[in-house]
Design an enzyme around this catalytic site. Sequence first.
Site, PDB file in Angstrom:
ATOM      1  N   LEU A 106      -7.069  15.147  -2.701  1.00  0.00           N
ATOM      2  CA  LEU A 106      -7.592  13.901  -1.840  1.00  0.00           C
ATOM      3  C   LEU A 106      -7.183  12.170  -2.789  1.00  0.00           C
ATOM      4  O   LEU A 106      -7.031  11.327  -2.176  1.00  0.00           O
ATOM      5  CB  LEU A 106      -9.156  13.473  -1.347  1.00  0.00           C
ATOM      6  N   GLU A 113      -3.905   6.243  -2.968  1.00  0.00           N
ATOM      7  CA  GLU A 113      -3.575   4.959  -2.546  1.00  0.00           C
ATOM      8  C   GLU A 113      -2.956   5.503  -1.354  1.00  0.00           C
ATOM      9  O   GLU A 113      -2.392   6.162  -0.821  1.00  0.00           O
ATOM     10  CB  GLU A 113      -2.478   4.053  -3.016  1.00  0.00           C
ATOM     11  N   TYR A 118       3.705   3.367   2.046  1.00  0.00           N
ATOM     12  CA  TYR A 118       2.404   4.539   1.988  1.00  0.00           C
ATOM     13  C   TYR A 118       3.177   5.080   2.325  1.00  0.00           C
ATOM     14  O   TYR A 118       2.908   6.932   2.043  1.00  0.00           O
ATOM     15  CB  TYR A 118       1.134   4.275   2.656  1.00  0.00           C
ATOM     16  N   THR A 149      -1.569  12.909   5.680  1.00  0.00           N
ATOM     17  CA  THR A 149      -1.447  11.228   6.708  1.00  0.00           C
ATOM     18  C   THR A 149      -0.246  12.354   8.176  1.00  0.00           C
ATOM     19  O   THR A 149       0.411  13.118   7.794  1.00  0.00           O
ATOM     20  CB  THR A 149      -1.016  10.193   6.265  1.00  0.00           C
ATOM     21  N   ASP A 150      -1.137  11.928   9.516  1.00  0.00           N
ATOM     22  CA  ASP A 150       0.315  12.149   9.985  1.00  0.00           C
ATOM     23  C   ASP A 150       0.682  10.954  10.189  1.00  0.00           C
ATOM     24  O   ASP A 150       2.401  11.006  10.808  1.00  0.00           O
ATOM     25  CB  ASP A 150      -0.893  11.934  11.514  1.00  0.00           C
ATOM     26  N   GLU A 151       1.252  10.204   8.944  1.00  0.00           N
ATOM     27  CA  GLU A 151       2.178   8.443   9.090  1.00  0.00           C
ATOM     28  C   GLU A 151       3.418   9.044   8.862  1.00  0.00           C
ATOM     29  O   GLU A 151       4.220   8.495   8.849  1.00  0.00           O
ATOM     30  CB  GLU A 151       1.677   7.464   8.889  1.00  0.00           C
ATOM     31  N   ARG A 176       2.290  -6.578  11.093  1.00  0.00           N
ATOM     32  CA  ARG A 176       2.021  -6.253  10.295  1.00  0.00           C
ATOM     33  C   ARG A 176       4.222  -5.837   9.765  1.00  0.00           C
ATOM     34  O   ARG A 176       4.673  -5.402  10.781  1.00  0.00           O
ATOM     35  CB  ARG A 176       1.959  -5.298   9.513  1.00  0.00           C
ATOM     36  N   PRO A 177       4.435  -6.194   9.508  1.00  0.00           N
ATOM     37  CA  PRO A 177       6.528  -5.593   8.976  1.00  0.00           C
ATOM     38  C   PRO A 177       6.524  -4.136   9.101  1.00  0.00           C
ATOM     39  O   PRO A 177       5.787  -3.171   8.385  1.00  0.00           O
ATOM     40  CB  PRO A 177       6.561  -5.852   7.784  1.00  0.00           C
ATOM     41  N   ASN A 213      -6.245   8.534  12.232  1.00  0.00           N
ATOM     42  CA  ASN A 213      -7.095   7.733  11.402  1.00  0.00           C
ATOM     43  C   ASN A 213      -8.317   8.600  10.962  1.00  0.00           C
ATOM     44  O   ASN A 213      -9.416   8.466  12.594  1.00  0.00           O
ATOM     45  CB  ASN A 213      -6.922   6.443  12.540  1.00  0.00           C
ATOM     46  N   LYS A 266       3.357   9.267   1.025  1.00  0.00           N
ATOM     47  CA  LYS A 266       2.395  10.059   0.995  1.00  0.00           C
ATOM     48  C   LYS A 266       3.125  11.451   1.383  1.00  0.00           C
ATOM     49  O   LYS A 266       3.466  13.121   1.233  1.00  0.00           O
ATOM     50  CB  LYS A 266       1.533  10.617   2.230  1.00  0.00           C
TER      51      LYS A 266
END
Length: 351
Positions: free
Chosen positions: A80, A83, A158, A133-135, A290-291, A187, A162
Site C-alpha cells: 500500500l 504517494e 499520480y 486506484t481507479d484513477e 485543478r489542472p 475514493n 500508479k
Amino acid sequence: MRIFVTGGAGFIGSALVRHLIENTDHEVLNFDKLTYAGTLSTVERVASSNRYRFVQGDICDADAVKAAIAEFKPGIVTHLAAESHVDRSIDGPGAFVQANVVGTFTMLSEARPYWLGLDDEAKAAFRFHHISTDEVYGSLGETGLFTEDTPYDPRSPYSASKASSDHLVSAWGHTFGLPVLITNCSNNYGPYHFPEKLIPLMIVKALAGADLPVYGQGDQVRDWLFVEDHVRALHAVFEKSEPGRTYNVGGNNEKQNLEVVKTVCAILDRLRPRADGESYAAQITYVADRPGHDKRYAIDASRIKNELGWEPAETFETGIEKTIAWYLDNQGWWEAIVAEHKAGQRRGLSV
C-alpha cells in the site's frame, strides 16, 4: 499467517493493520517510511499486540526491504505504500515516480527471490497483493462504469505512476510467475485520513471557520468507499483469490464533490453548530479547478462480489456520519497534524 504491510502507518494501510490485529489471528509487520502522511498514532490502539511489529523503512531501499522480508518471513505481502495526493503530484511528479514506480519495482525485486526460496506448500500459498486506484482508468463520461477490463488512460502524474506500478506487478506475474493480485479502489474516506483530501479537509476547515474551497463548479463525480469496507475487501482478496486476478473495489456511492461538501456541512450543523447559528455551507467558496481534473469515476464492483462475496456494508450516509463523528471526537489527533504539516494549503497550481 504472516502479513507484510507496506505503508501501514498511512490511511488505508493503518486501517488494514487495525482490522487484521483486531479481527484475525494473523501476525502483521508494518513497514513504513513515516513520511508526512504516515504516523504511528494511527495504529496506536493495536501496537501493544504481540502479533504486531513495526519497521521504519523505505520501499525504495532494497537492503531494508530484503532484511525485513527475510526476518519476518511473510506469507502475504500487501503493498500500500505510495504517494497518493493528485495535487502534490502536479507540483512534484518526481517523488511519485520514485515512490510508486521505483518503490514497487524494489518490492517486486525483493519479493521474488524470497518466494522462490520457499518450500512448495508455502510457495503455492504466497501472494503479492498490490493496492491501486481507479484513477488509472482515466475519466468517464456521464454514463458507464470502470470494469477490470477498462483500458488504462491515466491523466495525472499520480495516476500515471500508479498505472506504471500496476503494469510492473502484472509483468512480474506473467514473466516470472510471481503470484500477484491487483485491486483498484475508488475514493476512500473515514477515520485517520490525513487532512489534505476532500472530506477531512472540509471538516477541518469548517471547524476552523475557514473557507471551504470547491474546485470549479464542484460537479466532479466520485464513488465513495468507506475505508473499513475497503480493508475487508483487501482481506478477502489476499485470503481467497487465485493468483493473477484483479478486482475493482467501490462503494456504490456516486456523489458530486459539491454534494459531498454540502453533506459535511449539514452534519456539522447538527452535531457541532456554529456559534452564530449560520450553516457551515456559508463558508463554501469556488476556486480555480485543478489542472486536468477528471470529471467522473465510477466502479463496477460486481466481480469481487460474485467471486469473493464482498460488498460494502456502509452507505455514504452512514459512513460519512461515522467519519465526521470520529473527527469531532478526535480533534487532538488532526489538530497536531495540521499544526506540524500546515495541512490544508492549496497545491497543484504550479503548471
